[in-house]
Design a protein around this motif. Structure first.
Motif, PDB file in Angstrom:
ATOM      1  N   UNK A 125       4.386  -0.362 -14.999  1.00  8.69           N
ATOM      2  CA  UNK A 125       3.435  -0.004 -13.726  1.00  8.69           C
ATOM      3  C   UNK A 125       2.364   0.866 -13.850  1.00  8.69           C
ATOM      4  N   UNK A 126       1.197   0.490 -13.371  1.00  5.12           N
ATOM      5  CA  UNK A 126      -0.176   1.309 -13.554  1.00  5.12           C
ATOM      6  C   UNK A 126      -0.440   1.441 -12.237  1.00  5.12           C
ATOM      7  N   UNK A 127      -1.457   2.794 -12.049  1.00  7.46           N
ATOM      8  CA  UNK A 127      -2.068   2.922 -10.674  1.00  7.46           C
ATOM      9  C   UNK A 127      -3.321   1.719 -10.826  1.00  7.46           C
ATOM     10  N   UNK A 128      -3.564   1.176  -9.971  1.00  2.00           N
ATOM     11  CA  UNK A 128      -4.646  -0.022 -10.027  1.00  2.00           C
ATOM     12  C   UNK A 128      -5.638   0.367  -8.711  1.00  2.00           C
ATOM     13  N   UNK A 129      -6.157  -0.740  -8.474  1.00  2.00           N
ATOM     14  CA  UNK A 129      -7.380  -0.836  -7.673  1.00  2.00           C
ATOM     15  C   UNK A 129      -8.277   0.394  -7.671  1.00  2.00           C
ATOM     16  N   UNK A 130      -8.248   1.247  -6.616  1.00  2.00           N
ATOM     17  CA  UNK A 130      -9.473   2.441  -6.561  1.00  2.00           C
ATOM     18  C   UNK A 130      -8.888   3.732  -6.147  1.00  2.00           C
ATOM     19  N   UNK A 131      -9.377   4.848  -6.558  1.00  3.31           N
ATOM     20  CA  UNK A 131      -9.044   6.032  -5.898  1.00  3.31           C
ATOM     21  C   UNK A 131     -10.666   6.907  -5.527  1.00  3.31           C
ATOM     22  N   UNK A 143      -2.505   1.747  -4.792  1.00  3.15           N
ATOM     23  CA  UNK A 143      -1.904   0.591  -5.050  1.00  3.15           C
ATOM     24  C   UNK A 143      -1.433   0.479  -6.710  1.00  3.15           C
ATOM     25  N   UNK A 144      -0.308  -0.277  -6.816  1.00  2.90           N
ATOM     26  CA  UNK A 144       0.169  -0.261  -8.138  1.00  2.90           C
ATOM     27  C   UNK A 144       0.403  -1.722  -8.910  1.00  2.90           C
ATOM     28  N   UNK A 145       0.020  -2.004 -10.174  1.00  2.26           N
ATOM     29  CA  UNK A 145       0.103  -3.055 -10.698  1.00  2.26           C
ATOM     30  C   UNK A 145       1.010  -3.104 -11.891  1.00  2.26           C
ATOM     31  N   UNK A 166       0.806  -1.071   0.038  1.00  2.00           N
ATOM     32  CA  UNK A 166      -0.158  -0.144  -0.061  1.00  2.00           C
ATOM     33  C   UNK A 166       0.914   1.072  -0.041  1.00  2.00           C
ATOM     34  N   UNK A 167       0.631   1.916  -0.815  1.00  3.28           N
ATOM     35  CA  UNK A 167       1.684   3.231  -1.085  1.00  3.28           C
ATOM     36  C   UNK A 167       0.937   4.202  -0.480  1.00  3.28           C
TER      37      UNK A 167
END
Ligand code: UDP
Length: 252
Positions: free
Chosen positions: A191-197, A179-181, A90-91
């Motif tokens: 690398x992409x920003x993943x999950x949710x904001x 989270x990063x995927x 978790x960033x």
């Protein structure tokens, strides 16, 4: 759109196989949890609000050149995303002290930090997502040095984008988690920003009054969570201004 097999069910979302290889459908539930799921409730309307808000932020990031997993929203509760391998971290980016940082370091909530501070937690519910250092990350092979450089760059760009968007609607971005995927394209990984904001993963305070418009409303029993999230959506123009607060109608 036809959903495939359920892949994973988390605290706030369910993931299903998408219609094409390499895609996933993210379903946003109404469940709210806090304190490592010790406190839980079902909050009518939360899933739809987070689906719409996360779409808004991810699209904005894509448009300014920050890659995300987001492809398109499908309906009130579902969005189509690229399948990726989530880095087990978790960033957290903090602009003002709050929550666990305030507790850990004895800094009053709301204190401006000298610069944005990025923290990493190891994603493991059983351990309560412990704070880890880059030493742990490198030693246990969760991410390479190049990944860490890229993650820091992404986290700070997301911070600048989100802070600006929020400031534009009278909201202070205190902190957030992303989270990063990893997405594989042939031999390359990106690398992409993943999950949710969403307000589930950010702390958002009204600039004038300090009113909390995020999940702390649920964590600390401060009133209606959907009213708070709907207020964020309303300010961003995602809900009509004159709409009632209990059953927000989202604008397409
Ligand atoms: N956060 C999150 N998921 C987590 C832990 C934290 O989305 O599992 C978000 C939280 O909403 C806040 C930021 O990350 O915006 C920093 O959270 P903190 O470390 O202060 O933890 P908390 O006080 O929420 O336990």
């Amino acid at each position: 759109m036809a959903r495939g097999k359920k892949i994973y069910e988390g605290k706030a979302k369910i993931l299903y196989e998408g219609p094409e290889p390499g895609t996933i459908i993210q379903y946003f539930k109404d469940d709210a949890t806090a304190f490592n799921a010790e406190k839980r409730d079902v909050i009518d309307g939360k899933g739809a609000l987070n689906n719409r808000l996360s779409e808004y932020f991810m699209l904005g990031l894509n448009q300014i050149g920050v890659p995300t997993h987001f492809l398109k929203r499908l309906n009130m509760r579902e969005q189509l995303v690229r399948s990726c391998e989530i880095i087990p971290l978790e960033i957290i980016v903090r602009n003002f002290a709050a929550g666990s940082m305030s507790k850990r370091l004895g800094i009053e909530e709301g204190t401006q930090l000298p610069r944005p501070i990025v923290e990493y937690c190891y994603k493991d519910d059983a351990l309560g997502d412990p704070l880890v250092t880059e030493e742990h990350i490198a030693a246990f092979g969760w991410a390479s040095q190049q990944d860490m450089d890229d993650i820091l760059g992404l986290a700070l760009r997301v911070n600048d984008y989100l802070s600006g968007v929020m400031y534009g609607v009278g909201i202070k971005l205190i902190d957030f988690k992303i989270e990063i995927g990893r997405v594989y394209e042939g031999d390359f990984q990106r690398l992409v920003v993943a999950d949710e904001i969403s307000p589930d993963s950010c702390r958002l305070w009204d600039i004038e009054t300090g009113q909390k418009l995020d999940k702390d409303v649920f964590r600390r029993d401060l009133g209606s969570l959907t009213d708070a999230y709907a207020e964020v959506a309303r300010r961003l123009g995602l809900i009509p201004k004159n709409n009632g607060v209990t059953k927000p109608t989202l604008i397409n």
